[in-house]
Write a protein that holds these residues in place. Structure first.
Motif, PDB file in Angstrom:
ATOM      1  N   ALA A 181      -5.164  27.990  18.808  1.00 27.25           N
ATOM      2  CA  ALA A 181      -6.696  27.595  18.875  1.00 27.25           C
ATOM      3  C   ALA A 181      -7.283  28.223  19.827  1.00 27.25           C
ATOM      4  CB  ALA A 181      -6.900  26.580  19.288  1.00 27.25           C
ATOM      5  N   MET A 182      -6.736  28.900  21.412  1.00 29.22           N
ATOM      6  CA  MET A 182      -7.168  29.388  22.348  1.00 29.22           C
ATOM      7  C   MET A 182      -7.440  30.997  21.988  1.00 29.22           C
ATOM      8  SD  MET A 182      -5.144  27.824  25.294  1.00 29.22           S
ATOM      9  CE  MET A 182      -5.506  25.900  26.239  1.00 29.22           C
ATOM     10  N   ARG A 183      -6.110  31.553  21.588  1.00 31.34           N
ATOM     11  CA  ARG A 183      -6.280  32.477  20.707  1.00 31.34           C
ATOM     12  C   ARG A 183      -7.766  33.013  19.634  1.00 31.34           C
ATOM     13  NH1 ARG A 183       0.633  32.829  21.348  1.00 31.34           N
ATOM     14  NH2 ARG A 183       1.047  33.430  23.245  1.00 31.34           N
ATOM     15  N   TRP A 184      -7.424  31.930  19.042  1.00 24.68           N
ATOM     16  CA  TRP A 184      -8.382  32.178  16.958  1.00 24.68           C
ATOM     17  C   TRP A 184      -9.479  32.448  18.434  1.00 24.68           C
ATOM     18  CZ3 TRP A 184     -12.940  30.779  15.487  1.00 24.68           C
ATOM     19  CH2 TRP A 184     -13.270  31.224  14.382  1.00 24.68           C
ATOM     20  N   TYR A 185     -10.334  31.095  19.280  1.00 24.73           N
ATOM     21  CA  TYR A 185     -11.629  31.560  19.760  1.00 24.73           C
ATOM     22  C   TYR A 185     -11.687  32.588  20.662  1.00 24.73           C
ATOM     23  CZ  TYR A 185     -14.129  27.836  18.138  1.00 24.73           C
ATOM     24  OH  TYR A 185     -14.563  26.589  17.277  1.00 24.73           O
ATOM     25  N   ALA A 186     -10.991  33.195  21.659  1.00 23.13           N
ATOM     26  CA  ALA A 186     -10.183  34.669  22.255  1.00 23.13           C
ATOM     27  C   ALA A 186     -11.095  35.698  21.582  1.00 23.13           C
ATOM     28  CB  ALA A 186      -9.027  34.225  23.160  1.00 23.13           C
ATOM     29  N   ALA A 187     -10.506  35.727  19.600  1.00 20.08           N
ATOM     30  CA  ALA A 187     -10.691  37.225  19.664  1.00 20.08           C
ATOM     31  C   ALA A 187     -11.983  36.783  19.361  1.00 20.08           C
ATOM     32  CB  ALA A 187      -9.271  36.678  18.030  1.00 20.08           C
ATOM     33  N   HIS A 188     -12.744  35.558  18.639  1.00 18.33           N
ATOM     34  CA  HIS A 188     -13.519  35.869  18.064  1.00 18.33           C
ATOM     35  C   HIS A 188     -14.930  35.022  18.095  1.00 18.33           C
ATOM     36  CE1 HIS A 188     -10.098  35.022  15.147  1.00 18.33           C
ATOM     37  NE2 HIS A 188     -11.301  36.061  14.275  1.00 18.33           N
TER      38      HIS A 188
ATOM     39  N   PHE B 260     -11.942  21.115  22.312  1.00 11.95           N
ATOM     40  CA  PHE B 260     -13.430  21.670  22.711  1.00 11.95           C
ATOM     41  C   PHE B 260     -13.793  22.247  23.775  1.00 11.95           C
ATOM     42  CE2 PHE B 260     -14.920  20.277  26.674  1.00 11.95           C
ATOM     43  CZ  PHE B 260     -16.350  20.493  27.302  1.00 11.95           C
ATOM     44  N   ALA B 261     -12.769  22.585  24.701  1.00 17.17           N
ATOM     45  CA  ALA B 261     -12.325  23.571  25.638  1.00 17.17           C
ATOM     46  C   ALA B 261     -12.345  25.012  25.853  1.00 17.17           C
ATOM     47  CB  ALA B 261     -11.414  23.324  26.518  1.00 17.17           C
ATOM     48  N   ALA B 262     -12.500  25.197  24.691  1.00 18.96           N
ATOM     49  CA  ALA B 262     -11.943  26.460  23.729  1.00 18.96           C
ATOM     50  C   ALA B 262     -13.332  27.076  23.617  1.00 18.96           C
ATOM     51  CB  ALA B 262     -10.703  26.904  22.823  1.00 18.96           C
ATOM     52  N   PRO B 263     -13.648  26.749  22.275  1.00 19.02           N
ATOM     53  CA  PRO B 263     -15.202  27.365  22.274  1.00 19.02           C
ATOM     54  C   PRO B 263     -16.090  27.187  23.600  1.00 19.02           C
ATOM     55  CG  PRO B 263     -15.106  25.240  21.130  1.00 19.02           C
ATOM     56  CD  PRO B 263     -13.430  25.603  21.921  1.00 19.02           C
ATOM     57  N   ALA B 264     -15.554  25.930  24.408  1.00 21.49           N
ATOM     58  CA  ALA B 264     -17.085  25.564  25.418  1.00 21.49           C
ATOM     59  C   ALA B 264     -17.246  26.746  26.468  1.00 21.49           C
ATOM     60  CB  ALA B 264     -17.051  24.140  25.982  1.00 21.49           C
TER      61      ALA B 264
ATOM     62  N   SER C  44      -6.877  20.183  10.629  1.00 18.55           N
ATOM     63  CA  SER C  44      -7.677  20.961  11.371  1.00 18.55           C
ATOM     64  C   SER C  44      -7.102  22.211  11.650  1.00 18.55           C
ATOM     65  CB  SER C  44      -8.324  19.799  12.949  1.00 18.55           C
ATOM     66  OG  SER C  44      -7.034  19.869  13.538  1.00 18.55           O
ATOM     67  N   HIS C  45      -8.173  23.014  11.440  1.00 25.18           N
ATOM     68  CA  HIS C  45      -8.079  24.399  11.793  1.00 25.18           C
ATOM     69  C   HIS C  45      -8.958  25.166  12.478  1.00 25.18           C
ATOM     70  CE1 HIS C  45      -7.179  28.930  10.620  1.00 25.18           C
ATOM     71  NE2 HIS C  45      -5.963  28.851  10.675  1.00 25.18           N
ATOM     72  N   PRO C  46      -9.365  25.786  13.686  1.00 30.23           N
ATOM     73  CA  PRO C  46      -9.922  26.660  14.280  1.00 30.23           C
ATOM     74  C   PRO C  46     -10.625  27.446  13.188  1.00 30.23           C
ATOM     75  CG  PRO C  46      -7.461  27.466  15.327  1.00 30.23           C
ATOM     76  CD  PRO C  46      -7.675  26.575  14.072  1.00 30.23           C
ATOM     77  N   ALA C  47     -10.491  28.060  11.946  1.00 29.48           N
ATOM     78  CA  ALA C  47     -11.742  28.120  11.450  1.00 29.48           C
ATOM     79  C   ALA C  47     -12.884  27.669  10.747  1.00 29.48           C
ATOM     80  CB  ALA C  47     -10.968  29.641  10.753  1.00 29.48           C
ATOM     81  N   LEU C  48     -11.902  26.707  10.710  1.00 30.42           N
ATOM     82  CA  LEU C  48     -12.771  25.463   9.712  1.00 30.42           C
ATOM     83  C   LEU C  48     -13.663  24.396  10.212  1.00 30.42           C
ATOM     84  CD1 LEU C  48      -9.586  25.374   7.635  1.00 30.42           C
ATOM     85  CD2 LEU C  48     -11.110  26.700   7.020  1.00 30.42           C
ATOM     86  N   PRO C  49     -14.993  24.343   9.966  1.00 34.69           N
ATOM     87  CA  PRO C  49     -15.683  23.077  10.605  1.00 34.69           C
ATOM     88  C   PRO C  49     -14.906  22.261  10.209  1.00 34.69           C
ATOM     89  CG  PRO C  49     -16.874  23.545   8.826  1.00 34.69           C
ATOM     90  CD  PRO C  49     -15.650  24.399   8.922  1.00 34.69           C
ATOM     91  N   PHE C  50     -15.215  21.082  11.824  1.00 40.27           N
ATOM     92  CA  PHE C  50     -14.517  19.735  11.600  1.00 40.27           C
ATOM     93  C   PHE C  50     -15.805  18.506  11.728  1.00 40.27           C
ATOM     94  CE2 PHE C  50     -11.849  16.803  13.269  1.00 40.27           C
ATOM     95  CZ  PHE C  50     -11.531  15.616  12.669  1.00 40.27           C
TER      96      PHE C  50
END
Length: 464
Positions: free
Chosen positions: A90-97, A146-150, A427-433
């Motif tokens: 998840a951290m790497r996904w948000y860092a990229a997107h 929460f922390a990664a996107p915030a 749950s997956h980083p790319a999918l709303p939850f």
């Protein structure tokens, strides 16, 4: 509740921690607010580099933090390792997107002209300090999602974690600091539940997110509402697992077991109510009961263990009350039903399947937070959907069918934040939850999640 690490497999208190006093909490609040003033102006590239550094550290720490989680809340060690790995992803996904998810939005030229402007854009700006009140069941993942996107959005965070996972909570605060984030970007508050209101009412706190019980969500929402502050709530669930005649029953059975006992059955999105069409009910019930009976319950550090202890003694007592109430009102116990033999020291409960569940039983409407499944026989798709909606919750759902028409009907009519077809909710980083009804409001993860704690700012501009 004291702030302490208590091993749920043995009941032994391993470490206790002193709660922070008012002066220490004030220092954290001041640091979070001061850091936000500068951190909000950083670019996505800088934030991404910091988050990737945190991901690398967490990946290296996988075995150690997995053992800490298992010791504090009892999940099997393999599941704890998987949780830590999911956080890295998840951290790497948000860092990229994050940069693309929060890119400026430009309305159609015709709408710009119609508004009387020469140009219009929508820019996402961070809100500020966000308080996160998090549970013990996924003590790393709930926080990181929460922390990664915030942090990528430019907010700063304060974590009030569950009091029975203090070592995991302290690890998280240290992780982001070690990665190079400014000290006030993400801090752990060691406070009890009675200290949350004071922090949430502080004018330096802009918003809050909570994952936890319905009573905890109501309490935080009430305070935030009084202060007119944004909240996201992910609360309880009693997710339906619907099996229709065209389903692959053998595959459904295998998935149903995992869906019910993941995390020792202590997951909001665990399937809890198994609603099966009468044409395949007997086959499903026999296979499901046999598979639940075959699970190995025991020491969560043993690689052969399928189901470890419940996280708290009170949690087991609450689960036992639900089972006892159901049996007293006529439920049939197909397997399990109580405490396993030979595991008297910890807070263990047998994987349990209850049939003949009726509306007179508490478990029909309340969330069973442990490895207890309820079975329902239905005679039609319409009855299955009605039964699926027959709780105050609406987090997610799982539907098993080969019929596109049945899928469409379930997506249209099941009251839930997700419909997973021929698979279990995850749950997956790319999918709303997130959920509806008493399962809460707002969304985590994906672009929907990162924008929850942003100010969507309209920039309307005419010529000078």
């Amino acid at each position: 509740m004291p702030i302490a690490t208590v091993n749920p497999a043995t009941g032994e208190t391993l470490r206790t921690f002193r709660a922070q006093g008012p002066d220490e909490v004030e220092q954290c609040l001041a640091e979070a607010a001061a850091t936000f003033a500068d951190y909000r102006t950083t670019g996505f590239a800088e934030r991404s580099a910091l988050l990737l550094a945190a991901a690398d550290l967490l990946e290296a720490d996988n075995e150690d933090i997995a053992r800490t989680m298992t010791t504090e809340m009892g999940k099997p060690l393999a599941a704890a390792r998987a949780e830590a790995a999911k956080c890295v992803k998840a951290m790497r996904w948000y860092a990229a997107h994050a940069a693309s998810l929060l890119a400026d939005e430009h309305p159609a030229e015709s709408d710009v002209r119609d508004s009387g402007a020469d140009s219009v854009l929508v820019r996402y700006r961070p809100l500020g300090v966000v308080l996160a009140v998090m549970p013990w069941n996924f003590p790393l993942w709930q926080v990181v999602r929460f922390a990664a996107p915030a942090l990528m959005a430019g907010n700063t965070g304060l974590l009030k974690h569950a009091s029975n996972v203090p070592q995991t909570a302290l690890y998280l605060g240290d992780l982001f600091h070690r990665a190079g984030f400014p000290r006030g970007c993400f801090q752990t508050l060691l406070i009890g539940s009675d200290g949350v209101e004071r922090v949430l009412r502080d004018p330096r706190v802009a918003a809050a997110t909570l994952t936890g019980s319905e009573p905890a969500g109501r309490a935080v929402a009430a305070v935030a509402g009084d202060e007119v502050k944004k909240t996201v709530l992910e609360l309880g669930g009693s997710d339906p697992f619907v099996v229709l005649p065209s389903a692959d029953v053998a595959r459904a059975v295998k998935t149903a077991v995992t869906a019910r006992v993941q995390n020792n059955g202590q997951s909001c999105i665990a399937s809890k109510r198994f609603i099966v069409h009468t044409d395949v009910y007997d086959e499903f019930a026999a296979g499901f009961t046999a598979a639940m009976s075959a699970l190995t319950v025991g020491d969560p550090t043993d690689e052969a263990t399928d189901v470890g202890p419940l996280a708290t003694e009170q949690g087991r007592a609450d689960l036992e009350e639900l089972v006892e109430d159901a049996v007293r009102h006529g439920a049939a116990v197909l397997c399990g039903g109580g405490r396993p033999q030979g595991l008297d020291a910890g807070w263990f409960h047998e994987p349990t399947v209850l049939a003949d569940v009726t509306a007179s039983m508490r478990i029909d409407q309340e969330e069973a937070f442990g490895p207890v499944a309820t079975l329902y026989r239905v005679g039609s798709l319409e009855e299955a959907i009605e039964r699926a909606n027959h709780t105050p919750f609406g987090l997610s759902s799982s539907v098993w069918t080969a019929s596109d028409e049945e899928v469409d009907a379930c997506v249209r009519d099941i009251q839930a934040g997700g419909v997973f077809v021929n698979g279990m909710t995850a749950s997956h980083p790319a999918l709303p939850f997130g959920g509806v009804k008493r399962s809460g409001y707002g969304r985590e993860l994906s672009g929907h999640g990162i924008r929850e704690f942003c100010n969507a700012t309209t920039v309307w501009r005419a010529g000078a």
